[in-house]
Design a protein around this motif. Structure first.
Motif, PDB file in Angstrom:
ATOM      1  N   HIS A  10      43.214  34.538  30.789  1.00  0.00           N
ATOM      2  CA  HIS A  10      42.448  35.518  31.549  1.00  0.00           C
ATOM      3  C   HIS A  10      42.542  35.192  33.034  1.00  0.00           C
ATOM      4  O   HIS A  10      42.071  34.142  33.463  1.00  0.00           O
ATOM      5  CB  HIS A  10      40.977  35.509  31.115  1.00  0.00           C
ATOM      6  CG  HIS A  10      40.786  35.896  29.686  1.00  0.00           C
ATOM      7  ND1 HIS A  10      40.856  37.192  29.253  1.00  0.00           N
ATOM      8  CD2 HIS A  10      40.548  35.140  28.579  1.00  0.00           C
ATOM      9  CE1 HIS A  10      40.651  37.250  27.946  1.00  0.00           C
ATOM     10  NE2 HIS A  10      40.463  36.013  27.513  1.00  0.00           N
ATOM     11  N   GLN A  12      41.583  36.206  36.851  1.00  0.00           N
ATOM     12  CA  GLN A  12      40.586  36.986  37.575  1.00  0.00           C
ATOM     13  C   GLN A  12      40.908  37.001  39.059  1.00  0.00           C
ATOM     14  O   GLN A  12      41.325  35.998  39.630  1.00  0.00           O
ATOM     15  CB  GLN A  12      39.188  36.392  37.370  1.00  0.00           C
ATOM     16  CG  GLN A  12      38.660  36.500  35.959  1.00  0.00           C
ATOM     17  CD  GLN A  12      37.211  36.050  35.869  1.00  0.00           C
ATOM     18  OE1 GLN A  12      36.787  35.178  36.618  1.00  0.00           O
ATOM     19  NE2 GLN A  12      36.461  36.657  34.962  1.00  0.00           N
ATOM     20  N   GLN A  16      36.652  39.583  41.497  1.00  0.00           N
ATOM     21  CA  GLN A  16      35.973  39.472  40.211  1.00  0.00           C
ATOM     22  C   GLN A  16      35.189  38.166  40.137  1.00  0.00           C
ATOM     23  O   GLN A  16      34.072  38.129  39.609  1.00  0.00           O
ATOM     24  CB  GLN A  16      36.976  39.538  39.061  1.00  0.00           C
ATOM     25  CG  GLN A  16      36.328  39.527  37.678  1.00  0.00           C
ATOM     26  CD  GLN A  16      35.469  40.747  37.424  1.00  0.00           C
ATOM     27  OE1 GLN A  16      35.966  41.863  37.407  1.00  0.00           O
ATOM     28  NE2 GLN A  16      34.168  40.547  37.227  1.00  0.00           N
ATOM     29  N   GLN A  17      35.760  37.098  40.679  1.00  0.00           N
ATOM     30  CA  GLN A  17      35.050  35.817  40.685  1.00  0.00           C
ATOM     31  C   GLN A  17      33.786  35.887  41.534  1.00  0.00           C
ATOM     32  O   GLN A  17      32.743  35.353  41.158  1.00  0.00           O
ATOM     33  CB  GLN A  17      35.980  34.716  41.203  1.00  0.00           C
ATOM     34  CG  GLN A  17      37.142  34.401  40.269  1.00  0.00           C
ATOM     35  CD  GLN A  17      38.049  33.320  40.838  1.00  0.00           C
ATOM     36  OE1 GLN A  17      37.609  32.203  41.088  1.00  0.00           O
ATOM     37  NE2 GLN A  17      39.304  33.656  41.057  1.00  0.00           N
ATOM     38  N   ASN A  20      31.242  37.948  39.604  1.00  0.00           N
ATOM     39  CA  ASN A  20      30.630  37.158  38.535  1.00  0.00           C
ATOM     40  C   ASN A  20      29.569  36.216  39.092  1.00  0.00           C
ATOM     41  O   ASN A  20      28.490  36.044  38.508  1.00  0.00           O
ATOM     42  CB  ASN A  20      31.694  36.349  37.793  1.00  0.00           C
ATOM     43  CG  ASN A  20      32.626  37.221  36.967  1.00  0.00           C
ATOM     44  OD1 ASN A  20      32.331  38.393  36.721  1.00  0.00           O
ATOM     45  ND2 ASN A  20      33.744  36.674  36.547  1.00  0.00           N
TER      46      ASN A  20
END
Length: 234
Positions: A10, A12, A16-17, A20
């Motif tokens: 996966h 990222q 996206q990190q 999150n």
């Protein structure tokens, strides 16, 4: 057969990190309900480009944790009973539709495994861990629909669901008496395993309806919410 069969990598993006990380902070209460997310401050604090933060905020808007307000920009959601009702209505329709379908041996195995992980998580009395595995169990139910699109949709719902389940767990201190939670989930598992679709649908629906009613009650009592916002939110 290769030893690497089934291994999924996966990757990222930086956005996206960041999304999150911000989601985690929102769920933990580090950002107060209604607090604006200052892109420049967040970018400076994290040492990333502002465009990266802007994209991360867009991701959070899609997940329901952040909304855009005129003249204020992106702000953390202020939970309302109406938001709870809409979210849980979507959840109920998905999960009851899945429970109405015959469960394959593979589906049953995944549900059993998820329930066993829930038992283990319950023994830790850690709210975040219990909530995470609770959601895994319900994801396994939605998985019975055998639709990758619906799996993705439910994963998006889970971001906001995680927020409300944490509110419920902490407010009602469910983590101190996890046996109640286990009994409800075991009832769902047993009903699905029995092959009685009516019983399975009712077990799932009653669990979700009770959960939604209590969360809405807590949110209504809290009003607009309270808490300290982090430096990046100011």
């Amino acid at each position: 057969m290769s030893a690497l069969d089934g291994l999924v990598i996966h990757r990222q993006t930086a956005a996206q990190q960041v999304a999150n990380g911000l989601a985690s902070r929102i769920l933990s209460g580090a950002f107060a309900a209604g607090a604006p997310l200052r892109e420049s401050a967040i970018a400076a604090e994290l040492g990333v480009a502002r465009n990266t933060v802007r994209e991360a905020v867009r991701i959070l808007e899609l997940s329901g944790l952040v909304r855009h307000e005129v003249n204020r920009g992106a702000v953390v959601i202020s939970p309302t009973p109406e938001r709870v009702e809409a979210l849980y209505a979507a959840r109920e329709r998905l999960e009851t539709a899945a429970a109405a379908r015959p469960a394959s041996p593979d589906h049953i195995a995944k549900l059993r495994s998820a329930y066993q992980r829930l038992e283990q998580a319950a023994s830790t009395h850690e709210p975040a861990q219990i909530v995470e595995v609770d959601l895994e169990f319900h994801s396994a139910i939605v998985g019975m629909l055998d639709s990758s699109r619906l799996d993705i949709f439910y994963t998006e719902l889970m971001v906001e669901l995680r927020f409300y389940l944490m509110v419920l767990s902490v407010e009602d201190r469910e983590f101190e008496r996890p046996q109640d939670l286990l009994v409800e989930h075991k009832d769902i598992l047993d009903a699905i395993e029995s092959g009685d679709s009516g019983k399975a649908v009712e077990a799932v629906r009653s669990h979700i309806v009770r959960n939604a009613a209590r969360v809405a009650q807590i949110v209504a009592a809290r009003g607009d919410g309270s808490g300290d916002s982090g430096a990046a939110a100011r």
